[in-house]
Design an enzyme around this catalytic site. Structure first.
Site, PDB file in Angstrom:
ATOM      1  N   HIS A  73      46.672   6.589  45.849  1.00 58.80           N
ATOM      2  CA  HIS A  73      47.945   6.850  45.174  1.00 58.80           C
ATOM      3  C   HIS A  73      47.877   8.045  44.226  1.00 58.80           C
ATOM      4  O   HIS A  73      48.900   8.460  43.680  1.00 58.80           O
ATOM      5  CB  HIS A  73      48.406   5.604  44.411  1.00 58.80           C
ATOM      6  CG  HIS A  73      49.865   5.309  44.583  1.00 58.80           C
ATOM      7  ND1 HIS A  73      50.817   6.300  44.675  1.00 58.80           N
ATOM      8  CD2 HIS A  73      50.538   4.142  44.691  1.00 58.80           C
ATOM      9  CE1 HIS A  73      52.010   5.754  44.817  1.00 58.80           C
ATOM     10  NE2 HIS A  73      51.868   4.441  44.843  1.00 58.80           N
ATOM     11  N   ASP A  79      52.144   9.315  48.068  1.00 56.95           N
ATOM     12  CA  ASP A  79      53.183   8.394  47.611  1.00 56.95           C
ATOM     13  C   ASP A  79      53.836   7.727  48.819  1.00 56.95           C
ATOM     14  O   ASP A  79      53.632   8.137  49.976  1.00 56.95           O
ATOM     15  CB  ASP A  79      54.228   9.130  46.778  1.00 56.95           C
ATOM     16  CG  ASP A  79      53.636   9.705  45.497  1.00 56.95           C
ATOM     17  OD1 ASP A  79      52.922   8.957  44.809  1.00 56.95           O
ATOM     18  OD2 ASP A  79      53.889  10.889  45.200  1.00 56.95           O
TER      19      ASP A  79
END
Length: 447
Positions: free
Chosen positions: A417, A421
């Site tokens: 992350h 995304d």
């Protein structure tokens, strides 16, 4: 004649250390250029350290079972004649280092070091000046060992892995709860300390020794298993994992593959697997969504140009991740052939360094074991791993409200992350889904 040093090579982009599994030479042995000196184990491959010179082995500076960082000196060679190799060019940060690293020491420097040792008696290094090796730190953390209470047998009082193994074997292990020597003030941090002392919270979280009951079987942890464990632990600790799953209807793909598999095997000599179609679809989607083919590098994100897909291949007691280079440029047949050849190398124990280097994205065929949903651990330093699950029959509502049995597969994506995304990952997975759902006899060639 000059003395030259051989160092621990970098056997992969993300490899930071290696374990000396077995020495193949001893002091006094004569070696030629490129002769193997030692067998080394990392989390990616078993390899050999070759000699950079022709000469005589003068000293082995690492023990069997010892884990050393890349660049650490493992042995020295007294070279003969003009056997010295030309110095390598300075390595680029983004390039894969070569397997042979030369950290040669000039004869003048060697003489100066010997003179220094002769003049000054060896002193025990103070605990606040010690630099511990990764192997020593790992053992200390696993067994709650207070390193400041141990006098090492290494050079200058350095604590070695062998020192800790002896203490563990005898059960005479000084823990962080034991009384510390009066010369070390445990209440205050040591100024200039090379390494931070484990916190009390970390100490308490160390696992206690597990009692052995009647009928229990103790299985020693192999070097490969330890390396895998360390790499997985690093990935989990450093990478903020997130997950996403998507269902894909691969009924047409299944029909197509089943219709050609027998003829293909007779013609090519190896199987055309479902997995080859999945890898091809992923490679095509990575070309369209290059951000998925990226890596985190602290102050920047590196978007890789080449699409090199790592595939997970398991043996009875280990997991290896060989690489299909330039997968986007290969046909389904070409990918199927590489899968077949790399899997054969893994099971024969013949993987080379080049077979595991350079991976940019991993695809794992967890469906081969009957799994229908899983969350993979990212193959550090890559940014994502895709788990291809089992193809199962499911009732599906078709246009018009009719039900039909369809072949459905789950694609499970683990993502870093920091780099990726949900938006780009969702688009990527949808593209893979679109490619697979439109794979059929009329629109797709395996050649």
């Amino acid at each position: 004649m000059a003395i030259q040093n051989i160092t621990m090579p970098q056997l992969g982009e993300s490899v930071t250390e290696g374990t000396i599994e077995k020495w193949l030479v001893q002091p006094g042995d004569t070696v030629k250029k490129y002769d193997p000196l030692a067998e080394v184990v990392t989390d990616k491959v078993n390899a050999e350290i070759p000699s950079s010179f022709e000469g005589v082995i003068t000293e082995l500076l690492a023990e069997e079972g010892q884990t050393l960082p890349v660049g650490a000196i493992v042995c020295s060679v007294e070279i003969t004649g003009d056997s010295e190799l030309p110095p390598p060019p300075p390595p680029k940060k983004s390039a894969v280092s070569t397997a042979i690293l030369n950290a040669g020491v000039q004869k003048k420097q060697e003489t100066q070091q010997q003179a220094t040792v002769t003049k000054a008696p060896q002193k025990t290094v103070r605990p606040d000046k010690v630099r511990y090796s990764p192997a020593v730190l790992r053992l200390a953390q696993e067994h709650d060992i207070a390193l400041e209470q141990i006098t090492g047998t290494g050079e200058g009082g350095r604590i070695t892995r062998k020192d800790l193994m002896k203490l563990i074997a005898t059960g005479n292990v000084p823990t962080s709860t034991s009384e510390a020597p009066p010369v070390v003030d445990s209440a205050e941090p040591q100024s200039g300390s090379a390494i931070a002392r484990p916190s009390q919270e970390n100490t308490k979280s160390a696992l206690p020794a597990q009692p052995i009951q009647a009928g229990d079987i103790e299985i020693p942890v192999t070097k490969v298993r330890r390396a895998i464990a360390n790499n997985m632990l690093r990935s989990v600790h450093e990478v903020p994992h997130a997950w996403m799953m998507m269902e894909v209807d691969v009924t047409d793909l299944v029909v197509y593959r089943d219709s050609i598999k027998t003829e293909f095997k007779q013609k090519e000599g190896f199987n055309i697997t479902y997995f080859a179609f999945f890898v091809k679809a992923v490679a095509q989607a990575l070309k369209e969504f290059p951000m998925m083919n990226s890596m985190w590098a602290d102050d920047k994100i590196i978007q890789k140009h080449d699409i090199n897909i790592s595939i997970a291949v398991a043996t009875d007691d280990a997991l290896f991740v060989p690489v299909i280079k330039h997968a986007d440029e290969k046909s389904v047949k070409g990918i199927a052939k590489e899968i077949h050849e790399l899997a054969a190398k893994v099971r024969a124990g013949k993987l080379a360094m080049d077979d595991v280097n350079g991976g940019t994205f991993t695809v794992n065929n967890t469906g081969a074991f009957g799994s229908i949903q899983s969350m993979g651990i990212i193959n550090y330093p890559q940014a994502a791993i895709l788990q291809v699950e089992s193809i199962v029959k499911k009732p599906v509502v078709l246009p018009g409200g009719m039900f039909a049995a369809r072949d459905i597969v789950n694609l499970c994506l683990s993502l870093d992350h920091r780099v990726l995304d949900g938006l780009v990952c969702g688009k990527f997975l949808n593209r893979v889904k679109e490619i697979l759902e439109n794979t059929n006899k009329s629109s797709t060639s395996v050649y």
